[in-house]
Design a protein around this motif. Structure first.
Motif, PDB file in Angstrom:
ATOM      1  N   LYS A 158     -15.469  71.896  45.882  1.00 37.25           N
ATOM      2  CA  LYS A 158     -15.088  71.101  47.163  1.00 37.25           C
ATOM      3  C   LYS A 158     -16.551  70.623  46.216  1.00 37.25           C
ATOM      4  CE  LYS A 158     -12.383  71.864  50.528  1.00 37.25           C
ATOM      5  NZ  LYS A 158     -11.765  71.077  50.522  1.00 37.25           N
ATOM      6  N   ALA A 159     -17.892  71.030  45.981  1.00 38.63           N
ATOM      7  CA  ALA A 159     -19.088  70.166  45.663  1.00 38.63           C
ATOM      8  C   ALA A 159     -18.368  69.556  44.428  1.00 38.63           C
ATOM      9  CB  ALA A 159     -19.874  71.321  45.662  1.00 38.63           C
ATOM     10  N   SER A 160     -18.155  69.376  43.429  1.00 37.45           N
ATOM     11  CA  SER A 160     -17.444  68.602  41.979  1.00 37.45           C
ATOM     12  C   SER A 160     -17.317  67.017  42.859  1.00 37.45           C
ATOM     13  CB  SER A 160     -16.452  69.297  41.689  1.00 37.45           C
ATOM     14  OG  SER A 160     -15.336  68.972  41.945  1.00 37.45           O
ATOM     15  N   ASN A 161     -17.348  66.318  41.147  1.00 39.08           N
ATOM     16  CA  ASN A 161     -16.816  64.485  42.284  1.00 39.08           C
ATOM     17  C   ASN A 161     -15.452  64.493  41.752  1.00 39.08           C
ATOM     18  OD1 ASN A 161     -19.768  63.817  41.242  1.00 39.08           O
ATOM     19  ND2 ASN A 161     -19.375  63.768  39.645  1.00 39.08           N
ATOM     20  N   VAL A 162     -14.521  65.404  42.059  1.00 37.40           N
ATOM     21  CA  VAL A 162     -13.521  65.634  42.217  1.00 37.40           C
ATOM     22  C   VAL A 162     -12.621  65.220  43.121  1.00 37.40           C
ATOM     23  CG1 VAL A 162     -10.894  66.940  41.982  1.00 37.40           C
ATOM     24  CG2 VAL A 162     -12.816  67.133  40.164  1.00 37.40           C
ATOM     25  N   LYS A 163     -12.139  64.143  43.559  1.00 36.12           N
ATOM     26  CA  LYS A 163     -11.896  63.309  44.996  1.00 36.12           C
ATOM     27  C   LYS A 163     -10.412  63.360  45.316  1.00 36.12           C
ATOM     28  CE  LYS A 163     -16.060  61.918  45.892  1.00 36.12           C
ATOM     29  NZ  LYS A 163     -16.656  62.803  46.912  1.00 36.12           N
TER      30      LYS A 163
END
Length: 290
Positions: free
Chosen positions: A168-173
């Motif tokens: 959730k906190a990563s850059n994966v949208k």
């Protein structure tokens, strides 16, 4: 004169046969010892895996209760992906091998899903180094995030929550998360299964969601819990499948090693008997010549 000439020829031929037989016997003996050692290792690994299977299955049964409750929420509300939503595929595996084709199972399922997915939903998150290696061969550019140090012991909900929070906190949208994991069918069978966690917007727009009165903030937190719960379910059930597959693989390897030992022992005995026979022929020929 004739007997004197024939004796060296017989000695040379017998010496060549004996040299070849001894060389062959030595090679067979080395191979026999190597296979016996391998059989001992695979038998020990089978015993270790057998001791872990009951604990893994017990944890899996507990995780299934929570996982089934999470899935029932989406089923009762008849949640479907929103139009134009973006998916991410999470391949749930582990870091360890020697368990048959269990890692390639989820990797193949992920490839099929990627082929059918639109261009906007080509992101892959990998849990475990084994599936990462397999996915890197064909879809290396699609892997946006990966995790390792997975599968050493029975996964806990704290570990699954940490994975979910990191995603959730990563850059994966993404909007919806499709988790591909090995569903435990029996001690000798497993099946790659998709498990979808829908976005909060999709849940709100669901047909049956009006039966639930939930604040937006609470719903957002609850949806994050559902995501972590599904990650936990996939990891625990995949771990149980892996332990069962490892036990089966080591049992087959031990059985094959035993069959190879029996076959090579027979070849060794026949070669040894041939060497003894050639020595007897040499002795008899020499005695007759004298």
């Amino acid at each position: 004169m004739f007997a004197t000439r024939a004796q060296p020829v017989a000695s040379v031929v017998s010496s060549n046969i004996q040299t070849r037989s001894m060389g062959t016997l030595r090679e067979i003996q080395i191979r026999l010892n190597a296979i016996k050692s391998t059989g001992k290792v695979t038998k020990s690994m089978k015993m270790i895996a057998s001791s872990k299977v009951p604990k893994a299955q017990k944890a899996m049964e507990t995780a299934r209760v929570y996982g089934a409750s999470s899935a029932r929420i989406f089923e009762n509300t008849k949640t479907v992906p929103a139009e134009g939503s973006q998916d991410v595929f999470i391949v749930s595996s582990s870091d360890r091998g020697l368990c048959g084709g269990i890692h390639s199972s989820v990797a193949k399922a992920a490839r099929r899903q990627l082929e059918a997915a639109p261009a906007a939903s080509q992101q892959v998150i990998v849990l475990g180094d084994k599936s990462k290696t397999q996915m890197s061969r064909s879809h290396k550019e699609n892997i946006t995030l990966s995790f390792n140090q997975i599968g050493k012991s029975i996964p806990t909900f704290a570990e699954a929550s940490a994975v979910a929070e990191t995603i959730k906190a990563s850059n994966v949208k993404f909007d919806n998360a499709v988790i591909l994991y090995n569903s435990f069918t029996s001690v000798i069978a497993y099946e790659a299964t998709p498990l979808t966690t829908f976005s909060t917007d999709s849940l709100k727009a669901a047909e049956g969601f009006t039966a639930y009165e939930v604040d937006d903030e609470i719903l957002e937190n609850y949806n994050e819990f559902l995501f972590a719960n599904n990650v936990y379910w996939s990891l625990v059930e995949g771990h149980a499948s892996e332990m069962s597959a490892k036990r089966t693989a080591m049992e087959n390897a031990t059985k094959n090693a035993g069959e190879m030992v029996d076959r090579l022992t027979m070849i060794y005995n026949r070669s040894r008997q041939a060497a003894i026979t050639s020595e007897l022929v040499d002795i008899i020929t020499g005695a007759s010549a004298l």
